[in-house]
Write a protein that holds these residues in place. Structure first.
Motif, PDB file in Angstrom:
ATOM      1  N   THR A  73      66.078  40.555 109.272  1.00  0.00           N
ATOM      2  CA  THR A  73      66.591  39.628 108.260  1.00  0.00           C
ATOM      3  C   THR A  73      67.856  40.183 107.621  1.00  0.00           C
ATOM      4  N   ARG A  74      68.860  39.339 107.497  1.00  0.00           N
ATOM      5  CA  ARG A  74      70.135  39.743 106.901  1.00  0.00           C
ATOM      6  C   ARG A  74      70.278  39.234 105.470  1.00  0.00           C
ATOM      7  N   ARG A  75      69.190  38.746 104.904  1.00  0.00           N
ATOM      8  CA  ARG A  75      69.245  38.218 103.538  1.00  0.00           C
ATOM      9  C   ARG A  75      68.375  39.097 102.641  1.00  0.00           C
ATOM     10  N   PRO A  76      68.988  39.999 101.905  1.00  0.00           N
ATOM     11  CA  PRO A  76      68.216  40.968 101.110  1.00  0.00           C
ATOM     12  C   PRO A  76      67.352  40.326 100.037  1.00  0.00           C
ATOM     13  N   LEU A  77      67.796  39.205  99.463  1.00  0.00           N
ATOM     14  CA  LEU A  77      66.997  38.566  98.417  1.00  0.00           C
ATOM     15  C   LEU A  77      65.689  38.030  98.984  1.00  0.00           C
ATOM     16  N   VAL A  78      65.718  37.540 100.217  1.00  0.00           N
ATOM     17  CA  VAL A  78      64.493  37.075 100.869  1.00  0.00           C
ATOM     18  C   VAL A  78      63.529  38.243 101.067  1.00  0.00           C
ATOM     19  N   ILE A  79      64.056  39.381 101.501  1.00  0.00           N
ATOM     20  CA  ILE A  79      63.216  40.574 101.688  1.00  0.00           C
ATOM     21  C   ILE A  79      62.607  41.001 100.366  1.00  0.00           C
ATOM     22  N   TRP A  80      63.433  41.038  99.324  1.00  0.00           N
ATOM     23  CA  TRP A  80      62.959  41.475  98.008  1.00  0.00           C
ATOM     24  C   TRP A  80      61.843  40.575  97.486  1.00  0.00           C
ATOM     25  N   GLU A  81      61.997  39.284  97.660  1.00  0.00           N
ATOM     26  CA  GLU A  81      60.983  38.345  97.180  1.00  0.00           C
ATOM     27  C   GLU A  81      59.724  38.378  98.054  1.00  0.00           C
ATOM     28  N   LYS A  82      59.881  38.602  99.352  1.00  0.00           N
ATOM     29  CA  LYS A  82      58.717  38.702 100.229  1.00  0.00           C
ATOM     30  C   LYS A  82      57.863  39.925  99.886  1.00  0.00           C
ATOM     31  N   LEU A  83      58.503  40.978  99.404  1.00  0.00           N
ATOM     32  CA  LEU A  83      57.774  42.193  99.048  1.00  0.00           C
ATOM     33  C   LEU A  83      57.181  42.126  97.644  1.00  0.00           C
ATOM     34  N   ASN A  84      57.369  41.020  96.966  1.00  0.00           N
ATOM     35  CA  ASN A  84      56.844  40.856  95.604  1.00  0.00           C
ATOM     36  C   ASN A  84      55.428  40.278  95.662  1.00  0.00           C
ATOM     37  N   LYS A  85      54.529  41.046  96.241  1.00  0.00           N
ATOM     38  CA  LYS A  85      53.138  40.631  96.373  1.00  0.00           C
ATOM     39  C   LYS A  85      52.240  41.661  95.691  1.00  0.00           C
ATOM     40  N   PRO A  86      51.019  41.261  95.332  1.00  0.00           N
ATOM     41  CA  PRO A  86      50.115  42.228  94.681  1.00  0.00           C
ATOM     42  C   PRO A  86      49.937  43.480  95.524  1.00  0.00           C
ATOM     43  N   ILE A  87      49.920  44.602  94.863  1.00  0.00           N
ATOM     44  CA  ILE A  87      49.757  45.938  95.458  1.00  0.00           C
ATOM     45  C   ILE A  87      50.989  46.322  96.274  1.00  0.00           C
ATOM     46  N   ILE A  88      51.467  45.425  97.158  1.00  0.00           N
ATOM     47  CA  ILE A  88      52.658  45.740  97.947  1.00  0.00           C
ATOM     48  C   ILE A  88      53.854  45.969  97.041  1.00  0.00           C
ATOM     49  N   LYS A  89      53.858  45.304  95.884  1.00  0.00           N
ATOM     50  CA  LYS A  89      54.953  45.448  94.940  1.00  0.00           C
ATOM     51  C   LYS A  89      55.108  46.891  94.479  1.00  0.00           C
ATOM     52  N   LEU A  90      54.017  47.652  94.485  1.00  0.00           N
ATOM     53  CA  LEU A  90      54.088  49.059  94.083  1.00  0.00           C
ATOM     54  C   LEU A  90      54.955  49.868  95.036  1.00  0.00           C
ATOM     55  N   PHE A  91      54.978  49.457  96.304  1.00  0.00           N
ATOM     56  CA  PHE A  91      55.759  50.175  97.316  1.00  0.00           C
ATOM     57  C   PHE A  91      57.076  49.468  97.631  1.00  0.00           C
ATOM     58  N   ARG A  92      57.425  48.437  96.874  1.00  0.00           N
ATOM     59  CA  ARG A  92      58.593  47.633  97.202  1.00  0.00           C
ATOM     60  C   ARG A  92      59.893  48.433  97.238  1.00  0.00           C
ATOM     61  N   PRO A  93      60.187  49.314  96.269  1.00  0.00           N
ATOM     62  CA  PRO A  93      61.464  50.047  96.352  1.00  0.00           C
ATOM     63  C   PRO A  93      61.620  50.842  97.639  1.00  0.00           C
ATOM     64  N   ARG A  94      60.556  51.534  98.060  1.00  0.00           N
ATOM     65  CA  ARG A  94      60.646  52.337  99.279  1.00  0.00           C
ATOM     66  C   ARG A  94      60.722  51.457 100.522  1.00  0.00           C
ATOM     67  N   LEU A  95      59.925  50.414 100.563  1.00  0.00           N
ATOM     68  CA  LEU A  95      59.964  49.513 101.708  1.00  0.00           C
ATOM     69  C   LEU A  95      61.311  48.814 101.812  1.00  0.00           C
ATOM     70  N   PHE A  96      61.829  48.404 100.660  1.00  0.00           N
ATOM     71  CA  PHE A  96      63.130  47.732 100.661  1.00  0.00           C
ATOM     72  C   PHE A  96      64.225  48.692 101.107  1.00  0.00           C
ATOM     73  N   ALA A  97      64.154  49.949 100.666  1.00  0.00           N
ATOM     74  CA  ALA A  97      65.152  50.934 101.073  1.00  0.00           C
ATOM     75  C   ALA A  97      65.109  51.164 102.580  1.00  0.00           C
TER      76      ALA A  97
END
Length: 239
Positions: A73-97
């Motif tokens: 995916t070339r749309r970072p906002l889509v990735i950021w919002e997809k990672l905004n889920k319960p529990i997964i949100k705790l790891f979002r910064p590392r996963l997004f990086a």
């Protein structure tokens, strides 16, 4: 008289024996209570363990699925919002990086973490990368500012944008950068009427402010981006 004879024939237990029986009964009652408590705790622990294992497995499978589906995916906002889920949100910064490293490999050269990303707005921080003068390396600051600015730009662009290229990067250094550095930028995409031509590439300007942990401005980066629209989109519009 008969009652007295019966009473005389019944055995009389000493007080010490009565006390022993009471102690034994109390001890057995305590043992039964402890055993019942152990069984209840074992049952609760089994339920809790199964629930925890289920949550961990479900989270792991969700992360694997998201990482697989979002890897191109070339749309970072889509990735950021997809990672905004319960529990997964705790790891979002590392996963997004990690996913960001696939879009922009240069971000892996600095230890940066994105903290906020919305349409036209991005903030993040970068840990220390010292040079020989015990200050933050200028190239690391430039890469950090470019990455934050690009995320803010891409988050505000529409689907009719095909290419974004950085044509100019200028940094005004205010002081030496030491310690944790935070960067932020807010970008508003201009209206089509403000651009020279709807069918021609456009140049967009933005500023990224970098501050240290004392909230003093370390540097201000001035970026100019060159964007181009999908040609097919405009061919349809002309028809």
């Amino acid at each position: 008289m008969t009652t007295n004879l019966l009473n005389n024939n019944l055995p009389h237990l000493p007080e010490s024996a009565n006390t022993t029986l009471l102690k034994d009964a109390f001890y057995q009652h305590v043992q039964a209570t402890v055993q019942l408590t152990k069984v209840a705790l074992a049952l609760e622990w089994t339920v809790f363990t199964r629930f925890t294992v289920g949550v961990v497995v479900a989270t792991f499978l969700s992360i694997v699925y998201l990482m697989f589906t979002l890897r191109h995916t070339r749309r970072p906002l889509v990735i950021w919002e997809k990672l905004n889920k319960p529990i997964i949100k705790l790891f979002r910064p590392r996963l997004f990086a990690f996913l960001l490293g696939g879009m922009n490999p240069y971000t892996t050269s600095i230890d940066m973490t994105i903290t906020t990303l919305s349409k036209g707005f991005c903030t993040g921080f970068m840990r220390v990368i010292y040079n020989c003068h015990f200050s933050l390396h200028a190239t690391a600051l430039a890469t950090f500012a470019e990455s934050v600015g690009e995320l803010a730009l891409l988050s505000s662009l529409k689907d009719d944008i095909s290419d974004t290229d950085l044509v100019s990067l200028k940094i005004d250094f205010k002081k030496k950068a030491r310690g944790l550095i935070a960067a932020s930028t807010e970008f508003c995409l201009p209206e089509q009427g403000d651009q020279d031509s709807e069918n021609s590439p456009s140049k967009l300007k933005m500023n990224v402010v970098l501050k240290d942990r004392t909230l003093e401005t370390v540097a201000v980066a001035h970026l100019i981006w060159h964007i181009a629209h999908h040609s097919s989109h405009y061919h349809k519009s002309e028809q």
